[in-house]
Design an enzyme around this catalytic site. Structure first.
Site, PDB file in Angstrom:
ATOM      1  CB  CYS A 163      -9.905  20.860  -1.894  1.00 43.10           C
ATOM      2  SG  CYS A 163      -9.239  20.533  -3.539  1.00 43.10           S
ATOM      3  CG  HIS A 303      -6.177  20.685   3.003  1.00 41.63           C
ATOM      4  ND1 HIS A 303      -7.308  20.067   2.526  1.00 41.63           N
ATOM      5  CD2 HIS A 303      -5.595  21.300   1.926  1.00 41.63           C
ATOM      6  CE1 HIS A 303      -7.422  20.296   1.224  1.00 41.63           C
ATOM      7  NE2 HIS A 303      -6.389  21.038   0.841  1.00 41.63           N
ATOM      8  CD  GLU A 314      -3.332  21.831   7.092  1.00 41.17           C
ATOM      9  OE1 GLU A 314      -4.328  21.455   7.723  1.00 41.17           O
ATOM     10  OE2 GLU A 314      -2.785  21.142   6.196  1.00 41.17           O
ATOM     11  CE  LYS A 335      -6.656  16.341   1.184  1.00 40.63           C
ATOM     12  NZ  LYS A 335      -6.931  16.796   2.569  1.00 40.63           N
ATOM     13  CG  HIS A 340      -6.679  16.291  -2.587  1.00 35.19           C
ATOM     14  ND1 HIS A 340      -7.924  16.461  -2.018  1.00 35.19           N
ATOM     15  CD2 HIS A 340      -6.155  17.547  -2.712  1.00 35.19           C
ATOM     16  CE1 HIS A 340      -8.143  17.748  -1.818  1.00 35.19           C
ATOM     17  NE2 HIS A 340      -7.077  18.422  -2.224  1.00 35.19           N
ATOM     18  CG  PHE A 400      -7.433  25.235  -6.655  1.00 35.48           C
ATOM     19  CD1 PHE A 400      -6.361  25.086  -5.795  1.00 35.48           C
ATOM     20  CD2 PHE A 400      -7.373  24.614  -7.893  1.00 35.48           C
ATOM     21  CE1 PHE A 400      -5.250  24.333  -6.155  1.00 35.48           C
ATOM     22  CE2 PHE A 400      -6.268  23.866  -8.271  1.00 35.48           C
ATOM     23  CZ  PHE A 400      -5.207  23.720  -7.406  1.00 35.48           C
TER      24      PHE A 400
END
Length: 412
Positions: A163, A303, A314, A335, A340, A400
């Site tokens: 991502c 994010h 975050e 988002k 996403h 990830f």
């Protein structure tokens, strides 16, 4: 060596909110959601536990020629739509093709092509597998499609870092222009992974929201009742060039790409470092490259995936970076509206960050009914005027594998 000023001169996107940038931006400001129940027979066939996603608002087949949809995976189709819009928005510059380059990304690649080909092989045999299968499934397919469509012969590079992918590609575009490897770069990313396999896999790891009865309100970053992200699809592309090159050809400039940085957590394959140290280093490095102080930052496109642990990690990273100044930063978590987009999410959010600076308006975060007290951010919940002073904004992307990528934009 002195740094060149890198600017943004073109924007393109196809997203769950709209088939282009103006429509996506307008829907975002209006507080719309791109999530909906999936009207696909495979949802029931595979008994998927999650039955909704944020699909592209305008099908690629409504925009591209039929031959293009037949020869390109859906991810490459979205990429081509976004890149062509960005190129036209930049004025379709007439320059030497060897001075045009592509820095593009995807997180998963051509999963529709790969799985469909496997099913064809298993059920009908090798002779029925399409000869274009490998070019369609390979992760560099979107970059190659853009390169061929726009005659970009200065290089077509691909980043695959989950991502964080498209934000990293934008950071790479900055570096490649600084190094003089091209005069213009098309950067960004794409994803088309609303497919039963990723849905089943993400659901199995408890990453997806299960609000099947209320998909438009399922993505709820920072809310105490958040329960996972909503899978989205689409692509974003931005045209980058040096300010000198842009001014020489009379281009409109949206914003300056002031810096970008990439770090890694080396912590866990899926979970973020809960202390946010790697993400914090990426933010600080992007600001350092921009020659900016933390007090210069007035807006963050976070994010903020709407996962219980990700949003807190975050926040911890931002608190490490900004300290008391964090209270003065308008934070948008877009988002909530788009879902996403995995490898395409950073590109779309970079576009929203650029437009926030260009229009001096921070976009809203929808679905925030009860803010988590452990995340005391100044979250924008309705369009907010950012003022007319020069402003710096950052866009965060984390993926990830512990990938962290941050880009910083400055208003012009």
């Amino acid at each position: 060596m002195s740094q060149k000023k890198i600017v943004v001169t073109g924007l393109g996107a196809t997203s769950p909110l709209g088939g282009n940038v103006p429509d996506s931006w307008s829907a975002l400001l209006a507080g719309e959601s791109g999530a909906s129940t999936l009207d696909k027979d495979w949802v029931a066939r595979y008994e998927l536990p999650v039955t909704f996603a944020a699909q592209a608002k305008v099908p690629a087949a409504d925009i591209l020629e039929r031959v293009e949809t037949k020869r390109l995976d859906p991810g490459s189709q979205f990429a081509l739509i976004a890149a062509r819009e960005a190129w036209a928005d930049a004025g379709a510059p007439d320059i030497d093709p060897e001075r045009i380059a592509v820095d593009y990304a995807t997180g998963i690649g051509g999963i529709w092509t790969l799985v469909d080909a496997w099913e064809t092989l298993r059920e009908r045999g090798p002779r029925r597998v399409l000869p274009m299968t490998v070019p369609m499934l390979m992760p560099n397919g979107p970059a190659a499609a853009i390169s061929m469509s726009l005659s970009a012969r200065g290089g077509a590079r691909t980043v695959v870092s989950a991502c964080a992918s498209s934000t990293e590609s934008i950071a790479n575009g900055y570096e490649h222009l600084q190094a003089g490897l091209a005069d213009i770069i098309i950067a960004g990313g794409t994803e088309a992974a609303i497919h039963p396999l990723p849905i089943a896999s993400f659901a199995a790891m408890q990453a997806l929201s299960k609000r099947n009865d209320d998909p438009q309100r399922a993505s709820r970053p920072y809310d105490v009742n958040r329960d996972g992200f909503v899978l989205g699809e689409g692509a974003g592309a931005i045209v980058l060039e040096t300010e000198e090159h842009a001014l020489a050809r009379g281009a409109r400039i949206y914003a300056e790409l002031a810096g970008g940085a990439v770090t890694s957590d080396s912590f866990h394959i899926t979970a973020p470092d809960p202390e946010g140290s790697g993400a914090a280093r990426a933010m600080l490095a992007a600001l350092d490259q921009a020659g900016a102080a933390i007090t210069d930052v007035g807006h963050v496109n976070a994010h903020a995936t709407s996962t219980p642990v990700g949003d807190i990690a975050e926040y911890n990273a931002m608190a490490r970076v900004f300290g008391d100044h964090l209270d003065s930063i308008a934070v948008s978590a877009t988002k909530a509206a788009t879902g996403h987009l995995l490898g395409g999410t950073g590109a779309l959010e970079a576009i929203f960050t650029i437009l926030a600076l260009h229009h001096r308006t921070a976009p809203p975060t929808i679905n925030l009914d009860d803010q988590d007290p452990s995340i005391p951010l100044d979250v924008v919940t309705s369009p907010r005027d950012l003022g007319q002073q020069q402003l710096l904004a950052i866009s965060n992307s984390f993926g990830f594998g512990g990938h962290n990528a941050v880009v910083a934009f400055r208003s012009v």
